[in-house]
Design an enzyme around this catalytic site. Structure first.
Site, PDB file in Angstrom:
ATOM      1  N   LEU A   1      31.070 -31.403  28.077  1.00 42.07           N
ATOM      2  CA  LEU A   1      32.576 -31.032  28.264  1.00 42.07           C
ATOM      3  C   LEU A   1      32.540 -29.253  28.795  1.00 42.07           C
ATOM      4  CD1 LEU A   1      35.415 -31.364  28.307  1.00 42.07           C
ATOM      5  CD2 LEU A   1      35.466 -30.365  26.074  1.00 42.07           C
TER       6      LEU A   1
ATOM      7  N   ASN B   1      22.347 -21.812  22.596  1.00 39.76           N
ATOM      8  CA  ASN B   1      22.205 -20.552  22.686  1.00 39.76           C
ATOM      9  C   ASN B   1      21.109 -20.380  24.173  1.00 39.76           C
ATOM     10  OD1 ASN B   1      20.716 -18.137  22.124  1.00 39.76           O
ATOM     11  ND2 ASN B   1      21.183 -18.017  20.235  1.00 39.76           N
TER      12      ASN B   1
ATOM     13  N   SER C   1      29.634 -18.244  15.574  1.00 39.05           N
ATOM     14  CA  SER C   1      28.462 -17.713  15.174  1.00 39.05           C
ATOM     15  C   SER C   1      27.939 -16.753  14.421  1.00 39.05           C
ATOM     16  CB  SER C   1      27.179 -17.952  16.237  1.00 39.05           C
ATOM     17  OG  SER C   1      25.866 -17.597  15.310  1.00 39.05           O
TER      18      SER C   1
ATOM     19  N   GLN D   1      21.876 -10.300  18.122  1.00 40.14           N
ATOM     20  CA  GLN D   1      19.841 -11.243  17.541  1.00 40.14           C
ATOM     21  C   GLN D   1      19.119 -11.450  18.704  1.00 40.14           C
ATOM     22  OE1 GLN D   1      20.232 -15.453  18.571  1.00 40.14           O
ATOM     23  NE2 GLN D   1      19.524 -16.509  17.082  1.00 40.14           N
TER      24      GLN D   1
ATOM     25  N   TYR E   1      25.005 -16.481  25.753  1.00 38.38           N
ATOM     26  CA  TYR E   1      25.811 -17.025  24.227  1.00 38.38           C
ATOM     27  C   TYR E   1      26.479 -16.242  23.161  1.00 38.38           C
ATOM     28  CZ  TYR E   1      24.899 -19.636  19.791  1.00 38.38           C
ATOM     29  OH  TYR E   1      25.213 -20.477  18.749  1.00 38.38           O
TER      30      TYR E   1
ATOM     31  N   LYS F   1      30.200 -16.518  21.824  1.00 36.46           N
ATOM     32  CA  LYS F   1      30.593 -16.570  20.658  1.00 36.46           C
ATOM     33  C   LYS F   1      32.041 -15.538  19.846  1.00 36.46           C
ATOM     34  CE  LYS F   1      28.987 -20.321  19.954  1.00 36.46           C
ATOM     35  NZ  LYS F   1      29.731 -21.428  19.408  1.00 36.46           N
TER      36      LYS F   1
ATOM     37  N   GLU G   1      22.038 -19.981   9.515  1.00 38.10           N
ATOM     38  CA  GLU G   1      20.880 -20.246   9.764  1.00 38.10           C
ATOM     39  C   GLU G   1      21.002 -21.749   9.456  1.00 38.10           C
ATOM     40  OE1 GLU G   1      17.997 -19.346  11.529  1.00 38.10           O
ATOM     41  OE2 GLU G   1      18.757 -17.329  10.998  1.00 38.10           O
TER      42      GLU G   1
ATOM     43  N   THR H   1      19.716 -28.192  11.833  1.00 35.58           N
ATOM     44  CA  THR H   1      19.715 -28.694  12.504  1.00 35.58           C
ATOM     45  C   THR H   1      19.271 -29.993  13.048  1.00 35.58           C
ATOM     46  OG1 THR H   1      20.505 -27.770  14.149  1.00 35.58           O
ATOM     47  CG2 THR H   1      22.528 -27.957  12.645  1.00 35.58           C
TER      48      THR H   1
END
Length: 256
Positions: A62, A92, A139, A146, A152, A156, A184, A187
């Site tokens: 999408l 990410n 996130s 990070q 990203y 977020k 964390e 997945t």
């Protein structure tokens, strides 16, 4: 606990794999009908089989407003109602400040953020009619940073801001809007990233040791449980919240 979700219809972007897949499977177990906006055919077909056909895959990634409109139209044509949205799809992509460029940054923000708005916008008449709910998957990186992932992180952080904004705007319609901030979570995408290290098992253990509760990764099913609860009437007085399902990773001392 009966969440009273039987035959309710929920659209999940990125709903066939990872966190989205766990949400779709959990909804099936509750008797709800997941609509998975996800091109992952194998995983989606497994969930449709689990649901004995009471599920739908829309096999696209999408991005555009027109796609979002088509998702809403096809869902209504197939099931006749929409009771909630889980905005989940994204990646990410490592577009940073030092090792990025303006075009890459703009594209990263667009592909991780804009479809959250598009899907909610086109679903809104149905959400008003059924006093539905929106769950935005954000996130922990939105609040901790990070490094080397400006696009990203921008998306977020915006998702968290939109959660509060929509919660306010939609108060008159009794539409609840909340966000979940995973940290964390193990997945398939995370597993692939771990395999990129010279010693994957050692790297995984190093990360797990920094998670205070149980020294283990969060499972997709644990994120799903929170999302499904927030979609249900059992969460009827929860809105505008940013909920951390992370074993204490974000806020507790990681030396514990």
């Amino acid at each position: 606990m009966n969440l009273n979700l039987n035959n309710k219809v929920f659209i999940i972007s990125g709903g066939a794999k990872g966190i989205g897949g766990a949400i779709s499977r959990g909804l099936v177990e509750e008797g709800a009908i997941p609509v998975m906006v996800d091109p992952s055919d194998k995983e989606a077909s497994e969930i449709i089989d689990l649901a004995k056909g009471k599920a739908l895959q829309i096999p696209i990634r999408l991005f555009s407003a027109e796609q979002a409109k088509e998702v809403i139209e096809l869902t209504l044509k197939t099931f006749g109602r929409i009771d909630g949205i889980v905005n989940n799809a994204g990646a990410n992509d490592g577009v940073g400040l030092e090792h990025g460029n303006p075009d890459a940054y703009a594209n990263s923000v667009a592909k991780n953020l804009f479809h959250y708005y598009y899907l909610a916008h086109y679903a809104l008449p149905q959400l008003k009619e059924h006093q539905g709910a929106i769950v935005n998957i954000s996130s922990k990186t939105a609040v901790t940073g990070q490094g080397s992932t400006s696009g990203y992180i921008s998306a977020k952080g915006a998702q968290l801001a939109l959660t509060r904004e929509w919660a306010v705007e939609l108060l008159p319609y009794q539409i609840r809007v909340n966000a979940i901030l995973p940290a964390e979570v193990y997945t398939p995408m995370y597993a692939s990233w771990i395999q990129s290290f010279p010693n994957p098992e050692e790297k995984l253990q190093e990360i797990s040791n920094r998670i205070p509760l149980g020294k283990r990764m969060t499972t997709p099913e644990e994120i799903a449980s929170m999302a499904i609860f927030l979609l249900s009437e059992k969460a009827s007085h929860i809105t505008g919240q940013h909920l951390y399902v992370d074993g204490g990773y974000t806020h507790l001392d990681r030396s514990l």
